[in-house]
Design an enzyme around this catalytic site. Structure first.
Site, PDB file in Angstrom:
ATOM      1  N   THR A  27       0.998  -0.973  -0.104  1.00 44.53           N
ATOM      2  CA  THR A  27       0.187  -0.403   0.185  1.00 44.53           C
ATOM      3  C   THR A  27       1.221   1.722   0.647  1.00 44.53           C
ATOM      4  O   THR A  27       1.687   0.640   0.385  1.00 44.53           O
ATOM      5  CB  THR A  27      -1.047  -0.169   1.296  1.00 44.53           C
ATOM      6  OG1 THR A  27      -0.512   0.500   2.763  1.00 44.53           O
ATOM      7  CG2 THR A  27      -1.502  -1.135   1.638  1.00 44.53           C
ATOM      8  N   ALA A  56       2.963  -0.941   4.912  1.00 42.60           N
ATOM      9  CA  ALA A  56       2.580   0.170   5.271  1.00 42.60           C
ATOM     10  C   ALA A  56       3.462   2.169   5.582  1.00 42.60           C
ATOM     11  O   ALA A  56       4.356   0.859   5.927  1.00 42.60           O
ATOM     12  CB  ALA A  56       1.644  -0.085   6.730  1.00 42.60           C
ATOM     13  N   VAL A  82       6.917  -1.944   7.440  1.00 44.85           N
ATOM     14  CA  VAL A  82       7.447  -0.657   7.288  1.00 44.85           C
ATOM     15  C   VAL A  82       7.628   0.086   6.054  1.00 44.85           C
ATOM     16  O   VAL A  82       8.685  -0.467   5.517  1.00 44.85           O
ATOM     17  CB  VAL A  82       8.209  -0.035   8.553  1.00 44.85           C
ATOM     18  CG1 VAL A  82       7.992   1.233   7.968  1.00 44.85           C
ATOM     19  CG2 VAL A  82       7.722  -0.057   9.843  1.00 44.85           C
ATOM     20  N   LYS A  83       7.293   0.928   5.409  1.00 44.63           N
ATOM     21  CA  LYS A  83       7.591   0.822   3.767  1.00 44.63           C
ATOM     22  C   LYS A  83       8.219   2.353   3.703  1.00 44.63           C
ATOM     23  O   LYS A  83       7.112   3.089   3.877  1.00 44.63           O
ATOM     24  CB  LYS A  83       6.455   0.207   3.003  1.00 44.63           C
ATOM     25  CG  LYS A  83       6.846   0.921   1.388  1.00 44.63           C
ATOM     26  CD  LYS A  83       5.700   0.330   0.394  1.00 44.63           C
ATOM     27  CE  LYS A  83       5.632   0.842  -0.949  1.00 44.63           C
ATOM     28  NZ  LYS A  83       4.797   1.037  -1.418  1.00 44.63           N
ATOM     29  N   ILE A  84       9.265   2.348   3.263  1.00 43.63           N
ATOM     30  CA  ILE A  84       9.373   4.323   3.584  1.00 43.63           C
ATOM     31  C   ILE A  84      10.044   3.902   2.216  1.00 43.63           C
ATOM     32  O   ILE A  84      11.218   3.285   1.405  1.00 43.63           O
ATOM     33  CB  ILE A  84      10.918   4.177   4.396  1.00 43.63           C
ATOM     34  CG1 ILE A  84      10.463   2.756   5.842  1.00 43.63           C
ATOM     35  CG2 ILE A  84      11.712   5.375   4.948  1.00 43.63           C
ATOM     36  CD1 ILE A  84      11.516   2.929   7.048  1.00 43.63           C
TER      37      ILE A  84
END
Ligand code: G3P
Length: 214
Positions: A27, A56, A82-84
């Site tokens: 996402t 996310a 955790v998408k950064i």
């Protein structure tokens, strides 16, 4: 090859899961907005639907902000990554998350140098964007080939290459040909992959012939 669903819409994920195509979910803030759902509610529900990673994305741009938001996201479900975006702050945060046992994905990757930094930082996943490169007349799939080749020189790299910004069925096939670990794809591309006009006309012909012998 892993198939992630590039959507925050629960029905999209359920449909992909029924086809065995929901190894994970990606996402981003745009997809959350499109889903019309509360962020936490959507991610929590999606995380219960799939066994694999659910990516996310925090929106903070400082290390402290990414850490604060990321720790909260990671607490929502055990399979949340955790998408950064790949920035200096993002690279710093990934290393801290790794020490804390929080898995992360680095996204918005557009060249091999960024992919090397991401692997060095210990990201579990990278998301290089092929469609957006194609959009500016820079061949997206050449980047995937380059990253997969570079990573293969170093067997200790565990970072997975999940090809993102996938716009059509050919992108998926080419990603597989390059040896990418996976792709993240929107529902419309899953539909495209199933379709061939000769399949449709073949079915019609079979049915017509069958009806003639009844
Ligand atoms: O996973 C990234 C993807 O959502 C971006 O796709 O089509 O907006 O470049 P696109």
């Amino acid at each position: 090859m892993k198939f992630f669903v590039d959507s925050a819409v629960v029905d999209d994920i359920k449909q992909a899961k029924a086809l065995g195509l929901a190894d994970g979910v990606t996402t981003n803030p745009t997809l959350i907005r499109k889903s019309g759902r509360d962020f936490r509610e959507a991610i929590t529900e999606i995380s219960g639907l799939v066994q694999g990673p659910v990516l996310a994305e925090p929106v903070s741009e400082t290390v402290e902000g990414i850490l604060k938001e990321g720790r909260e996201l990671a607490g929502w479900a055990p399979n949340v990554y955790v998408k950064i975006p790949l920035t200096r702050a993002g690279l710093e945060a990934v290393q801290i998350f790794r020490k804390e046992g929080i898995r992360s994905a680095l996204t918005l990757i557009f060249n091999a140098a960024q992919a090397l930094l991401a692997a060095k930082a210990g990201a579990s996943i990278i998301c290089p964007f092929v469609g957006r490169l194609d959009d500016i007349a820079s061949p997206g799939m050449a980047l995937i080939r380059e990253i997969v080749d570079l990573y293969s020189n170093y067997p200790d790299i565990e970072t997975e290459v999940i090809v993102a910004s996938v716009r059509n069925a050919n992108h998926v096939v080419e990603a597989a040909a390059c040896g990418a670990d996976g792709v993240t794809i929107p529902s419309k591309v899953i539909e495209q992959m199933m379709k061939h006009p000769l399949t449709d006309s073949g079915i019609r012909q079979f049915l017509a012939d069958w009806n003639k012998v009844q």
